[in-house]
Write a protein that holds these residues in place. Structure first.
Motif, PDB file in Angstrom:
ATOM      1  N   PHE A 228      -8.919 -22.428  51.794  1.00 32.27           N
ATOM      2  CA  PHE A 228      -9.704 -23.414  51.043  1.00 32.27           C
ATOM      3  C   PHE A 228     -10.618 -24.248  51.935  1.00 32.27           C
ATOM      4  O   PHE A 228     -11.334 -25.120  51.433  1.00 32.27           O
TER       5      PHE A 228
ATOM      6  N   VAL B 228     -14.168 -25.044  50.871  1.00 38.10           N
ATOM      7  CA  VAL B 228     -14.517 -26.031  49.848  1.00 38.10           C
ATOM      8  C   VAL B 228     -14.909 -27.373  50.474  1.00 38.10           C
ATOM      9  O   VAL B 228     -15.996 -27.889  50.191  1.00 38.10           O
TER      10      VAL B 228
ATOM     11  N   THR C 104     -18.359 -27.186  52.313  1.00 36.19           N
ATOM     12  CA  THR C 104     -19.568 -27.200  51.470  1.00 36.19           C
ATOM     13  C   THR C 104     -19.765 -28.553  50.800  1.00 36.19           C
ATOM     14  O   THR C 104     -20.858 -28.843  50.302  1.00 36.19           O
TER      15      THR C 104
ATOM     16  N   SER D 206     -20.152 -25.838  44.972  1.00 39.21           N
ATOM     17  CA  SER D 206     -18.850 -26.122  45.586  1.00 39.21           C
ATOM     18  C   SER D 206     -17.746 -26.113  44.539  1.00 39.21           C
ATOM     19  O   SER D 206     -16.621 -25.676  44.806  1.00 39.21           O
TER      20      SER D 206
ATOM     21  N   LEU E  31     -17.007 -22.636  43.986  1.00 37.82           N
ATOM     22  CA  LEU E  31     -16.276 -22.068  45.115  1.00 37.82           C
ATOM     23  C   LEU E  31     -14.794 -22.412  45.045  1.00 37.82           C
ATOM     24  O   LEU E  31     -13.930 -21.587  45.378  1.00 37.82           O
ATOM     25  N   GLY E  32     -14.481 -23.630  44.600  1.00 38.66           N
ATOM     26  CA  GLY E  32     -13.076 -23.999  44.446  1.00 38.66           C
ATOM     27  C   GLY E  32     -12.375 -23.147  43.410  1.00 38.66           C
ATOM     28  O   GLY E  32     -11.230 -22.712  43.611  1.00 38.66           O
TER      29      GLY E  32
END
Length: 543
Positions: A87, A90, A93, A300, A303-304
């Protein structure tokens, strides 16, 4: 449980994949007619889209540039393999956007004023040093090449899961990949940056649809997030052959320095990459850049959610020898065939967009800062454009050969090394945007020290599968904690730069001529004296 990709070809998924691929191919070639300029034979037009993109085009272009097919595959694959450590992408970014808000508008303004096409153009103009400019250009090209190769790795993962990569004949096995990049090369050559700018709309729309469906549909099929996290915890707590846990659902104390330094170092490095700057300089005003730094964090969030797919792959019982196949295989197992095809198309197109921008950015660096500065100083805009087009083809061919002839882990390790390298250009680029105090020779020496330390430190990192370049983290000298090599090299770089600048200033070492002025860094399109097109003979030449 799934042990590998399908034995046969998934015809429905393949059909959907081909449909979208053909659609973006048509878009790529039609892009040459989009906002066509009277004179297309200049790097401003071919390599920067005429510096004419507005907020939404720039947002999609930057998103397509930064969130690649490899991101789609590798981030959840890291979570699948090691847990929470994956992670780190995250927070990095999240950190990057306030950072770039401070310096990207300044870079856009001075580049627009002087017709700079690359970061090396700016460094040469600011410090009056072709040597420092050459160092930045070579670093950018070296860091970009394996990044392009990794986009191929993402496409290969999709092709393998669809059943196309199982042929024993090497030519038949790699033929789809060869076709994909032949088409990419053709429309990039003809349309330049306009092609990935248009295709990015399709790519990002598909990715958002796939992730939103996946984050709702897959947990329902797996019994909810409670069951997903329970399965992940069980896997990571199960000892491996060495008697140690295979990962962690929550980072332990020992990994916190690694996690934090990797996130910070990656944030500092992201917009040093040439393709990031190419997409930035294509926008039509500095306010477009400022607005984009406020809305890009939406990626972002995506992306998470994307990273959570790694836990879902564990809960779904996906077992693959190559972790890069975990998420494509999850889609193959959990989605109906037709929607799996949509997901595979999102990953495949997600490789084409950044690969096109990266090849253009690397070609621009070679053309402006090697070919023109050292080989043909009197090159015309038409000659520059022709050379850049040819080099963009060679860059793609090089990346293709790299992937087809070497083990995939080599490409991954070189990309990690590229991140360490590109961070060493930060003092010259970002430092130069705010101060002229740093001496050009000190910046060059700091860059050399950072590059040497980062490369040697990474060479000494071993992994279970290889003796060298096995990772990007190592013990930080003087602290004793494990941290990101790139950030340690960066600190050494800055320290050497500051100490030598003090010494060189005391010795009154000659400075290069700065061709910029303070007002250049806040200029906007339409301001008096701001150029919108590269002058044919004088732009970028150090006086």
């Amino acid at each position: 449980m799934t042990l590998a990709a399908n034995d046969g070809v998934n015809g429905v998924a393949l059909g959907v994949f081909i449909f979208f691929f053909l659609a973006v191919t048509v878009i790529g070639f039609l892009a040459a007619r989009w906002r066509r300029a009277e004179n297309e034979q200049s790097l401003d037009e071919w390599g920067l889209g005429g510096r004419s993109f507005g907020t939404w085009v720039t947002w999609f272009l930057l998103g397509g540039d930064l969130y690649t097919a490899y991101t789609f595959v590798a981030v959840p694959a890291a979570v699948y393999a090691a847990g929470a450590a994956g992670f780190f992408a995250v927070p990095y970014t999240i950190l990057v956007y306030p950072l770039i808000f401070t310096f990207l508008p300044r870079l856009w303004s001075v580049s627009h004023k002087h017709g700079y096409v690359t970061t090396s153009d700016f460094v040469r103009g600011r410090f009056g040093s072709k040597g420092l400019s050459l160092a930045v250009a070579i670093t950018g090209i070296l860091a970009t090449m394996p990044y392009i190769a990794l986009q191929l790795v993402g496409i290969q993962a999709v092709l393998d899961v669809m059943g196309i990569g199982g042929s024993s004949n090497w030519f038949l096995k790699d033929l789809p990949l060869l076709i994909a990049f032949a088409v990419l090369a053709a429309y990039t050559y003809s349309s330049g940056l306009r092609a990935p700018a248009l295709i990015a709309f399709v790519k990002d729309t598909l990715i958002y649809i796939v992730i939103l469906v996946a984050i709702i549909y897959i947990p329902i099929k797996l019994g909810g997030f409670d069951d997903i996290f329970a399965a992940a915890r069980h896997k990571f707590e199960t000892p491996n052959a060495a008697g140690k846990p295979t990962g962690a659902l929550v980072p332990g104390d020992a990994g916190q320095w690694t996690y934090a330094t990797l996130a910070l170092g990656s944030a500092l490095a992201l917009f040093m990459y040439p393709h990031s700057i190419t997409a930035t300089l294509s926008s039509r005003s500095r306010n477009v850049i400022r607005r984009n730094t406020t809305i890009l964090p939406l990626y972002s969030l995506m992306l998470g959610l994307l990273a959570l797919l790694g836990f879902m792959a564990i809960a779904a019982g996906v077992k693959v020898k190559n972790g890069q196949l975990a998420i494509p295989q999850l889609f193959e197992d959990m989605f109906p065939d037709w929607f799996a095809g949509v997901a595979f198309a999102a990953i495949g197109i997600g490789a084409l967009v950044p690969a096109a921008i990266m090849s253009i950015a690397a070609a621009n660096l070679f053309t402006r800062n090697i070919y023109k500065d050292f080989l043909k100083p009197d090159a015309t805009p038409e000659q520059e454009t022709k050379v850049s087009k040819l080099v963009s083809l060679l860059v793609k061919v090089g990346a293709l050969v790299f992937v087809l002839t070497m083990d995939k882990t080599v490409a991954i390790n070189f990309q990690l090394l590229g991140g360490i390298w590109i961070l060493q250009t930060f003092p010259a680029l970002v430092g130069g945007l705010f101060t002229r105090w740093f001496h050009r020779w000190a910046l060059l020496a700091g860059w050399a020290v950072g590059m040497a330390y980062g490369t040697l430190a990474a060479y000494g990192v071993a992994s279970p599968t290889q003796k060298h370049f096995g990772g990007s983290s190592k013990e930080i000298p003087g602290i004793g904690e494990i941290g990101y090599i790139g950030l340690t090299a960066f600190v050494l770089n800055v320290a050497v730069t500051v100490v030598l600048t003090v010494a060189l200033r005391a010795l009154k070492a000659p400075d290069g001529v700065d061709e910029t002025s303070p007002e250049d860094y806040t200029a906007d399109a339409g301001d008096p004296g701001v150029q919108t097109e590269l002058p044919p003979a004088t732009a970028g030449v150090t006086h």
